[in-house]
Design a protein around this motif. Structure first.
Motif, PDB file in Angstrom:
ATOM      1  N   GLU A 211       1.177  -1.121   0.184  1.00  9.46           N
ATOM      2  CA  GLU A 211       0.000  -0.496  -0.601  1.00  9.46           C
ATOM      3  C   GLU A 211       0.662   1.524   0.273  1.00  9.46           C
ATOM      4  N   THR A 212       1.733   0.813   1.121  1.00 15.67           N
ATOM      5  CA  THR A 212       3.303   2.712   0.975  1.00 15.67           C
ATOM      6  C   THR A 212       3.192   2.472  -0.935  1.00 15.67           C
ATOM      7  N   LEU A 213       4.142   1.615  -1.423  1.00 15.77           N
ATOM      8  CA  LEU A 213       4.189   1.743  -2.307  1.00 15.77           C
ATOM      9  C   LEU A 213       3.455   2.492  -3.545  1.00 15.77           C
ATOM     10  N   LEU A 214       2.577   1.819  -3.590  1.00 15.45           N
ATOM     11  CA  LEU A 214       1.544   2.355  -3.890  1.00 15.45           C
ATOM     12  C   LEU A 214       1.060   3.243  -3.692  1.00 15.45           C
ATOM     13  N   ALA A 215       1.369   4.425  -3.023  1.00 16.20           N
ATOM     14  CA  ALA A 215       0.995   5.192  -3.038  1.00 16.20           C
ATOM     15  C   ALA A 215       2.307   6.242  -3.668  1.00 16.20           C
ATOM     16  N   ALA A 216       3.115   5.575  -2.914  1.00 15.19           N
ATOM     17  CA  ALA A 216       3.879   6.727  -3.863  1.00 15.19           C
ATOM     18  C   ALA A 216       4.427   6.872  -5.068  1.00 15.19           C
ATOM     19  N   ASP A 217       3.475   6.237  -5.683  1.00 20.21           N
ATOM     20  CA  ASP A 217       3.876   6.516  -7.465  1.00 20.21           C
ATOM     21  C   ASP A 217       4.237   6.584  -8.231  1.00 20.21           C
ATOM     22  N   ALA A 218       5.221   6.134  -8.057  1.00 27.82           N
ATOM     23  CA  ALA A 218       7.173   6.084  -8.404  1.00 27.82           C
ATOM     24  C   ALA A 218       7.490   5.625  -9.729  1.00 27.82           C
ATOM     25  N   ASP A 219       7.960   6.001 -10.465  1.00 33.83           N
ATOM     26  CA  ASP A 219       8.100   6.130 -12.157  1.00 33.83           C
ATOM     27  C   ASP A 219       9.606   4.473 -12.327  1.00 33.83           C
ATOM     28  N   VAL A 220      10.258   4.552 -11.184  1.00 34.73           N
ATOM     29  CA  VAL A 220      11.077   3.430 -11.113  1.00 34.73           C
ATOM     30  C   VAL A 220      11.618   3.797  -9.953  1.00 34.73           C
ATOM     31  N   MET A 221      12.164   2.192  -9.258  1.00 38.58           N
ATOM     32  CA  MET A 221      13.121   2.068  -8.078  1.00 38.58           C
ATOM     33  C   MET A 221      14.092   1.940  -8.514  1.00 38.58           C
ATOM     34  N   VAL A 222      14.975   2.272  -7.178  1.00 38.63           N
ATOM     35  CA  VAL A 222      16.431   1.850  -7.438  1.00 38.63           C
ATOM     36  C   VAL A 222      16.628   1.020  -6.272  1.00 38.63           C
ATOM     37  N   VAL A 223      17.606   0.263  -6.608  1.00 36.84           N
ATOM     38  CA  VAL A 223      17.841  -0.895  -5.508  1.00 36.84           C
ATOM     39  C   VAL A 223      19.465  -0.251  -5.466  1.00 36.84           C
ATOM     40  N   ALA A 224      19.923  -0.531  -4.527  1.00 36.70           N
ATOM     41  CA  ALA A 224      21.445  -0.680  -3.951  1.00 36.70           C
ATOM     42  C   ALA A 224      21.381  -1.618  -2.841  1.00 36.70           C
ATOM     43  N   ALA A 225      22.496  -2.775  -2.626  1.00 37.13           N
ATOM     44  CA  ALA A 225      22.192  -3.308  -1.561  1.00 37.13           C
ATOM     45  C   ALA A 225      21.866  -3.427   0.126  1.00 37.13           C
ATOM     46  N   TYR A 226      19.897  -3.722  -0.865  1.00 36.67           N
ATOM     47  CA  TYR A 226      18.807  -3.341  -0.021  1.00 36.67           C
ATOM     48  C   TYR A 226      18.946  -4.398   1.005  1.00 36.67           C
ATOM     49  N   GLY A 227      19.255  -5.710   0.378  1.00 35.49           N
ATOM     50  CA  GLY A 227      19.281  -7.110   1.339  1.00 35.49           C
ATOM     51  C   GLY A 227      17.666  -7.353   1.421  1.00 35.49           C
ATOM     52  N   LEU A 228      16.707  -7.776   0.652  1.00 34.93           N
ATOM     53  CA  LEU A 228      15.583  -8.551   0.584  1.00 34.93           C
ATOM     54  C   LEU A 228      15.303  -8.957  -1.184  1.00 34.93           C
ATOM     55  N   ILE A 229      14.966 -10.204  -0.445  1.00 35.31           N
ATOM     56  CA  ILE A 229      14.565 -10.660  -2.225  1.00 35.31           C
ATOM     57  C   ILE A 229      14.064  -9.419  -2.842  1.00 35.31           C
ATOM     58  N   LEU A 230      13.122  -9.407  -3.870  1.00 35.87           N
ATOM     59  CA  LEU A 230      12.036  -8.785  -4.120  1.00 35.87           C
ATOM     60  C   LEU A 230      11.912  -9.008  -5.268  1.00 35.87           C
ATOM     61  N   PRO A 231      10.214  -9.614  -4.987  1.00 34.53           N
ATOM     62  CA  PRO A 231       9.147  -9.972  -5.408  1.00 34.53           C
ATOM     63  C   PRO A 231       8.642  -9.574  -6.778  1.00 34.53           C
ATOM     64  N   GLN A 232       7.713 -10.580  -7.341  1.00 33.96           N
ATOM     65  CA  GLN A 232       7.839 -10.102  -8.827  1.00 33.96           C
ATOM     66  C   GLN A 232       6.922  -9.073  -8.461  1.00 33.96           C
ATOM     67  N   TRP A 233       5.865  -8.974  -7.553  1.00 35.71           N
ATOM     68  CA  TRP A 233       4.452  -7.605  -7.536  1.00 35.71           C
ATOM     69  C   TRP A 233       5.629  -6.601  -7.756  1.00 35.71           C
ATOM     70  N   VAL A 234       6.765  -6.261  -6.966  1.00 28.45           N
ATOM     71  CA  VAL A 234       7.471  -5.012  -6.546  1.00 28.45           C
ATOM     72  C   VAL A 234       8.470  -5.063  -7.647  1.00 28.45           C
ATOM     73  N   LEU A 235       8.431  -5.720  -8.508  1.00 24.71           N
ATOM     74  CA  LEU A 235      10.084  -5.743  -9.075  1.00 24.71           C
ATOM     75  C   LEU A 235       8.456  -5.140 -10.567  1.00 24.71           C
ATOM     76  N   ASP A 236       7.020  -5.564 -10.677  1.00 24.81           N
ATOM     77  CA  ASP A 236       6.694  -4.940 -11.343  1.00 24.81           C
ATOM     78  C   ASP A 236       5.258  -3.032 -11.171  1.00 24.81           C
ATOM     79  N   LEU A 237       5.634  -3.388  -9.678  1.00 24.43           N
ATOM     80  CA  LEU A 237       4.933  -1.926  -9.927  1.00 24.43           C
ATOM     81  C   LEU A 237       5.405  -0.767  -9.907  1.00 24.43           C
ATOM     82  N   PRO A 238       7.206  -0.525 -10.483  1.00 27.62           N
ATOM     83  CA  PRO A 238       6.974   0.803 -11.068  1.00 27.62           C
ATOM     84  C   PRO A 238       6.617   1.105 -12.348  1.00 27.62           C
ATOM     85  N   ARG A 239       6.762   2.285 -12.701  1.00 30.85           N
ATOM     86  CA  ARG A 239       6.233   2.411 -14.630  1.00 30.85           C
ATOM     87  C   ARG A 239       7.239   1.710 -14.793  1.00 30.85           C
TER      88      ARG A 239
END
Length: 310
Positions: free
Chosen positions: A80-108
């Motif tokens: 819900e927080t990610l959807l509200a952020a309405d992002a064009d892109v997500m930048v990831v650097a040494a985050y430490g969690l595996i991103l599931p497909q729903w996260v990969l698909d969320l930013p435009r």
């Protein structure tokens, strides 16, 4: 452009600084939950969280992102927080969690990763350490379009960095962090980027550094041990035993001489290895501080003929 940023350690914080300096709007930062650290084991915010709070950016710290996993409630709230952020892109650097497909698909524009190696060499958790340990002549930063695999996505930008004689992980880390910040800004500012699939040849994996790896095997060639010490600085260092006392070895240089592996063959101290020898230049006693070998020897002289054990 609205950029969600996901990262945790200082390497990632440098990239966040670069994005903010370039004028990008960062509506949300994801980072690992606060962890106990230091002698008092007090909860400590990650480097990325500290930067985000200072910049007034909202921070989310889910323990997991799988909607059907152990931390499903955390993941649902994060969604819900990610959807509200309405992002064009997500930048990831040494985050430490595996991103599931729903996260990969969320930013435009999907998710871009700042990876500290020349992919496909050194996919995985510890690319800087493993490049030094292996004796690579160069490494670099790859900006990658993320997919569901482990560092398998298409390459967008590559920057190369020579590994210099004497480089430790700490020193090389800082140069690569700065390069990563520069390249991610270039990637986001570019009108278009060519996606290049990673070659199938040359894939290696940079497995996570384990504390158990710090034990020095004096039967190895001196050159390999010297690289390993640089790769394991600042963590976990090299560990050996001398006369029943645990000694940390932080730095060494190649030296002439031969003897039984672990044997002190000259003042310095110079220690024989499986092939060649090493002059130990930076040491640390248990409970003490790391420092020059000369200071160590004042407190604990090392005689020729003594032997370091693993």
């Amino acid at each position: 452009m609205r950029v969600i940023f996901a990262g945790t350690p200082e390497f990632a914080a440098v990239a966040l600084d670069a994005l903010l300096a370039a004028g990008f709007t960062v509506p949300l930062v994801l980072t690992q939950p606060d962890r106990p650290a230091g002698r008092g084991m007090k909860l400590q915010a990650s480097a990325v969280k500290q930067r985000a709070v200072a910049a007034g950016i909202p921070v989310a710290q889910p323990q997991g992102l799988k909607l059907d996993g152990k931390y499903a409630a955390d993941a649902a709230a994060a969604r819900e927080t990610l959807l509200a952020a309405d992002a064009d892109v997500m930048v990831v650097a040494a985050y430490g969690l595996i991103l599931p497909q729903w996260v990969l698909d969320l930013p435009r524009r999907g998710c871009l990763n700042i990876h500290a190696s020349l992919l496909p060499r050194w996919r995985g958790a510890a690319p800087i350490h493993r490049a030094i340990e292996a004796g690579d002549a160069q490494t670099g930063i790859t900006i990658m379009q993320m997919d569901a695999g482990l560092d398998t996505g298409d390459m967008l930008l590559v920057g190369r960095e020579a590994i210099r004689a004497g480089d430790t992980t700490a020193v090389l880390h800082d140069r690569l962090a700065a390069l990563g910040g520069d390249l991610i800004v270039q990637a986001l500012q570019a009108p278009a980027l060519t996606r290049t699939p990673q070659p199938a040849e040359g894939v290696t994996y940079a497995h996570k550094i384990e504390k158990a790896e710090s034990t020095i095997d004096w039967r190895q060639p001196a050159a390999e041990i010297e690289r390993r010490l640089r790769a394991f600085d600042p963590f976990p260092g090299g560990v050996a035993t001398l006369g029943g006392e645990t000694v940390k070895v932080w730095r060494a240089e190649l030296a002439a001489g031969q003897g039984q592996p672990g044997e002190v063959i000259a003042a310095g101290p110079v220690v024989a290895c499986g092939e060649g020898a090493l002059r130990l230049t930076e040491l640390q006693r248990a409970g003490g501080k790391r420092g020059p070998a000369a200071a160590f020897l004042q407190a604990r002289p090392i005689a020729e003929g003594e032997r370091f054990d693993a």
